[in-house]
Design a protein around this motif. Structure first.
Motif, short mmCIF file in Angstrom:
data_model
loop_
_atom_site.label_atom_id
_atom_site.label_comp_id
_atom_site.label_asym_id
_atom_site.label_seq_id
_atom_site.Cartn_x
_atom_site.Cartn_y
_atom_site.Cartn_z
N VAL A 30 44.19 40.69 82.15
CA VAL A 30 42.79 41.01 82.45
C VAL A 30 41.92 39.77 82.34
CG1 VAL A 30 40.79 42.33 81.68
CG2 VAL A 30 43.02 43.43 81.82
N VAL A 31 42.13 38.99 81.29
CA VAL A 31 41.34 37.76 81.11
C VAL A 31 41.61 36.79 82.25
CG1 VAL A 31 41.06 35.71 79.66
CG2 VAL A 31 41.14 37.98 78.62
N SER A 32 42.90 36.63 82.60
CA SER A 32 43.25 35.74 83.70
C SER A 32 42.68 36.23 85.02
CB SER A 32 44.78 35.62 83.80
OG SER A 32 45.16 34.73 84.82
N ALA A 33 42.71 37.56 85.23
CA ALA A 33 42.15 38.13 86.46
C ALA A 33 40.64 37.91 86.54
CB ALA A 33 42.47 39.62 86.54
N GLN A 162 38.94 41.18 87.83
CA GLN A 162 38.75 40.28 88.96
C GLN A 162 37.60 40.70 89.86
OE1 GLN A 162 42.27 38.89 91.02
NE2 GLN A 162 41.24 38.88 92.98
N ASN A 163 37.60 41.96 90.28
CA ASN A 163 36.65 42.37 91.32
C ASN A 163 35.28 42.75 90.79
OD1 ASN A 163 38.49 42.04 93.45
ND2 ASN A 163 39.44 44.01 92.99
N PHE A 164 35.17 42.99 89.49
CA PHE A 164 33.87 43.34 88.93
C PHE A 164 33.37 42.25 88.00
CE2 PHE A 164 35.83 47.42 90.05
CZ PHE A 164 34.87 47.89 90.91
N ALA A 165 34.01 42.10 86.85
CA ALA A 165 33.54 41.11 85.88
C ALA A 165 33.55 39.70 86.47
CB ALA A 165 34.40 41.17 84.62
N GLY A 166 34.66 39.31 87.13
CA GLY A 166 34.79 37.95 87.61
C GLY A 166 33.92 37.64 88.82
N GLN A 167 34.09 38.41 89.89
CA GLN A 167 33.38 38.09 91.13
C GLN A 167 31.88 38.30 91.02
OE1 GLN A 167 35.06 39.41 94.81
NE2 GLN A 167 37.16 39.15 94.13
N LEU A 168 31.46 39.24 90.16
CA LEU A 168 30.03 39.48 90.04
C LEU A 168 29.31 38.30 89.40
CD1 LEU A 168 29.85 43.25 89.02
CD2 LEU A 168 29.16 42.22 91.19
N ALA A 187 39.26 28.20 81.01
CA ALA A 187 39.30 28.85 79.70
C ALA A 187 40.09 30.16 79.77
CB ALA A 187 37.88 29.11 79.20
N SER A 188 39.96 30.88 80.88
CA SER A 188 40.70 32.14 81.01
C SER A 188 42.20 31.89 81.05
CB SER A 188 40.25 32.89 82.27
OG SER A 188 40.76 32.28 83.45
N PHE A 189 42.63 30.81 81.71
CA PHE A 189 44.04 30.46 81.72
C PHE A 189 44.54 30.12 80.32
CE2 PHE A 189 43.45 29.08 86.36
CZ PHE A 189 43.99 30.26 86.83
N VAL A 190 43.73 29.40 79.56
CA VAL A 190 44.12 29.02 78.20
C VAL A 190 44.26 30.25 77.31
CG1 VAL A 190 43.40 27.77 76.13
CG2 VAL A 190 43.11 26.72 78.38
N VAL A 191 43.27 31.15 77.38
CA VAL A 191 43.33 32.37 76.57
C VAL A 191 44.54 33.21 76.96
CG1 VAL A 191 42.15 34.55 76.07
CG2 VAL A 191 40.84 32.42 76.19
N SER A 192 44.80 33.32 78.26
CA SER A 192 45.97 34.07 78.72
C SER A 192 47.26 33.47 78.18
CB SER A 192 45.99 34.08 80.25
OG SER A 192 47.18 34.68 80.74
N ALA A 193 47.38 32.14 78.23
CA ALA A 193 48.59 31.48 77.73
C ALA A 193 48.77 31.72 76.24
CB ALA A 193 48.53 29.99 78.03
N VAL A 194 47.69 31.66 75.47
CA VAL A 194 47.78 31.87 74.03
C VAL A 194 48.21 33.31 73.73
CG1 VAL A 194 46.43 32.00 71.90
CG2 VAL A 194 46.11 30.08 73.46
N LEU A 195 47.65 34.27 74.43
CA LEU A 195 48.03 35.67 74.22
C LEU A 195 49.50 35.90 74.57
CD1 LEU A 195 44.87 37.45 75.65
CD2 LEU A 195 45.64 37.52 73.28
N LEU A 196 49.94 35.34 75.70
CA LEU A 196 51.33 35.52 76.12
C LEU A 196 52.30 34.83 75.16
CD1 LEU A 196 50.86 35.02 79.95
CD2 LEU A 196 51.57 37.13 78.82
N GLN A 197 51.86 33.73 74.57
CA GLN A 197 52.72 33.01 73.63
C GLN A 197 53.10 33.90 72.45
OE1 GLN A 197 53.80 29.90 74.37
NE2 GLN A 197 55.15 29.97 72.59
N GLY A 198 52.26 34.86 72.12
CA GLY A 198 52.54 35.74 71.00
C GLY A 198 53.40 36.93 71.33
N VAL A 199 53.77 37.11 72.62
CA VAL A 199 54.63 38.22 73.02
C VAL A 199 56.07 37.88 72.65
CG1 VAL A 199 55.46 39.60 74.94
CG2 VAL A 199 53.07 38.89 74.87
#
Length: 423
Positions: A30-33, A162-168, A187-199
Motif C-alpha cells: 500500500v505504501v509503495s502503491a 495509488q489511485n486515491f491517496a497517491g494520485q490526488l 521514501a515510499s520505496f524505502v518504507v516498503s523495503a524496510v517492512l518487507l525485510q521483516g517478513v
C-alpha cells in the motif's frame, strides 16, 4: 493435503487470521502503491516541462514499459531461483536510488531528456522484478484457502493507495516543489523495503530448484505454463480484457467530448469511477465467492465487463457512462482477484515467478494491440463502434474458456490440476 473444492462450487471459507507476514506485506504494498500514484501524477507533468515533442513524450512512456517485453521471462526465473521477498527488497532499494538521483538532478537544474528516459527505463526494470516477486510471495504467507481474501485486501489497499491517496496529492506536491513528489516516492520505496525485510519464512524449500541455467529454467517454465490448459485460458481471457480496457482508454477523451459532449475535465471523473469500482470489487470479492463460487465469477466477470463496454458505447448521458465505468471497474477487480488466486494455486511455489512473467508478457502485451484495433475501428465506423464491438467480442470469446474452468480441481500442495465433471 486434500484437493481444493471445484472452482464452480462454493468454496468453504476458513476463519483463520491472516498472519503478520501478510500484514507487513500489505502495508509495504500500500505504501509503495501510494508512492507510485504520486509518481504517476507528477512524472507526466515533469516530462511535459522537459520536452514539448509528442514523439519524445511517447518515448519516455514506451521505455518505461519496454522492460516487460525484454525482461519479464528472465525476471520470473530469477524470482523462482531464490527468495521473492529479497527480490522485492532489492527492487525497492534500487528504485529509491533512481528516484533520489532524479530528484537531485531536477533540483540542480541538470535534468534533460536522456536522464528522464533512463530513469523511466530503470524504474520499469524495478517494477518487473517487484511485480513478479510479489505474486510469488503471497502463497508462501497465507494458506491456499485464504488466497482470495488476501488478494482482495491486497488489491483493494493498492487501489486506495495509488489511485486515491497517491494520485490526488501528486499533482499538488509537484506544484509546490517539482522535486517533492519524487522524494515522497523514494521514501515510499524505502518504507516498503524496510517492512518487507521483516517478513520471515519466505525462503524457497530446499531441493525444489530446477537443474540447469537461467535459460533452461525459462524454457522449462514456459513449457509447463503452455501445457496447463486452465492457466492458458486465464491468460488469454485476461489478454482480451486488457486489450478492450486499453482500447477504451485510448478513445475515452474523444468519446467524452464528441459523443457525450462533455468538458475535457470529465475524463478524470470517469477514471475515478473506474478506481472506485475497482476498490469496491476488491472488498466484495470474498463475499461474492461465498455466495456464487469461482466458476460463476470467472464466467460472469468478463461478460459483465463486455456488457458494460457495449452499454458505454450506446450511452448518451454522463451518468450512464459513470455507471458503466463503476461496474466495469468492479467486475475487472473481481476477475483479477479470483484469477490471480487461481493461478497462484495452479502452479507450484517454485514456478510462480515464471508463471507470472509468462502471464504478464501475454496479457499486458495485448494492451497496445487493443489500442491500435480500437483506433482503426473508430476511424472506419465511428467512435461508438469499438466500444460495442469490443465488448460483444469479450463477452462471447470468454465462453470457450468456461468448460476448462468447469472441469478443474486444484491440488494446492502439488501445484497441479485434475479434470473431473462438476456434479
Amino acid at each position: 493435503m486434500t484437493a481444493e473444492a471445484v472452482p464452480g462450487a462454493r468454496p468453504r471459507r476458513t476463519q483463520t487470521a491472516l498472519g503478520g507476514g501478510f500484514r507487513r506485506t500489505w502495508w509495504a504494498s500500500v505504501v509503495s502503491a501510494a508512492g507510485t500514484g504520486v509518481h504517476f501524477a507528477s512524472f507526466p507533468l515533469l516530462a511535459a516541462q522537459i520536452t514539448r515533442s509528442p514523439g519524445e513524450l511517447s518515448l519516455v512512456t514506451a521505455v518505461g514499459s519496454l522492460p516487460w517485453l525484454l525482461l519479464a521471462l528472465p525476471a520470473g526465473a530469477v524470482v523462482d531461483r531464490g527468495d521473492p521477498r529479497k527480490v522485492m527488497v532489492v527492487s525497492d532499494a534500487g528504485r529509491a536510488v533512481v528516484v533520489v538521483l532524479l530528484a537531485a538532478a531536477l533540483a540542480g537544474h541538470r535534468l534533460g531528456l536522456p536522464a528522464l528516459v533512463t530513469a523511466s527505463g530503470l524504474l520499469g526494470v524495478g517494477e518487473v522484478f517487484f511485480d513478479c516477486a510479489s505474486l510469488a510471495l503471497l502463497p508462501r504467507l497465507v494458506a491456499a484457502a485464504d488466497l482470495e481474501r488476501a488478494n482482495g485486501r491486497l488489491y483493494s489497499g493498492m487501489q486506495a493507495g495509488q489511485n486515491f491517496a497517491g494520485q490526488l496529492v501528486g499533482g499538488g506536491l509537484f506544484r509546490l516543489l517539482r522535486a517533492l513528489p519524487f522524494l515522497v516516492n523514494a521514501a515510499s520505496f524505502v518504507v516498503s523495503a524496510v517492512l518487507l525485510q521483516g517478513v520471515r519464512g519466505t525462503e524457497p524449500a530446499r531441493g525444489r530448484q530446477l537443474p540447469g541455467g537461467l535459460r533452461q529454467q525459462i524454457v522449462h517454465g514456459v513449457r509447463i505454463c503452455l501445457a496447463n490448459r486452465p492457466f492458458v485460458a486465464l491468460t488469454l481471457v485476461s489478454a482480451l480484457m486488457n486489450a478492450v480496457y486499453l482500447g477504451e482508454l485510448a478513445l475515452l477523451v474523444l468519446f467524452s467530448t464528441r459523443i457525450l459532449h462533455l468538458p475535457t475535465a470529465f475524463y478524470g471523473t470517469q477514471l475515478t469511477a473506474l478506481a472506485v469500482g475497482a476498490l469496491l470489487g476488491g472488498v466484495l470479492t470474498p463475499r461474492l465467492l461465498d455466495r456464487f463460487g469461482r466458476l460463476r465469477l470467472l464466467a460472469a466477470a468478463p461478460a459483465v465487463v463486455g456488457a458494460t463496454s457495449v452499454a458505454l458505447g450506446l450511452s448518451s448521458t454522463w451518468y450512464a457512462a459513470l455507471a458503466a465505468f463503476l461496474v466495469m471497474g468492479a467486475a475487472s477487480m473481481v476477475w483479477n482477484v479470483v484469477a490471480v488466486s487461481l493461478r497462484q494455486t495452479l502452479m507450484p511455489a517454485d514456478l510462480l515467478g515464471r508463471a507470472t512473467s509468462v502471464h504478464r508478457l501475454v496479457s499486458w502485451g495485448a494492451m497496445p494491440l487493443g489500442s491500435v484495433c480500437f483506433g482503426l475501428a473508430a476511424d472506419a465506423w465511428g467512435l461508438r463502434a469499438p466500444f460495442v464491438a469490443g465488448g460483444a467480442l469479450l463477452a462471447l470469446a470468454t465462453l470457450p474458456a468456461v468448460p476448462t474452468f468447469r472441469s478443474l480441481r486444484v491440488l494446492p500442495d502439488a501445484g497441479s490440476y485434475e479434470r473431473q465433471a462438476v456434479t
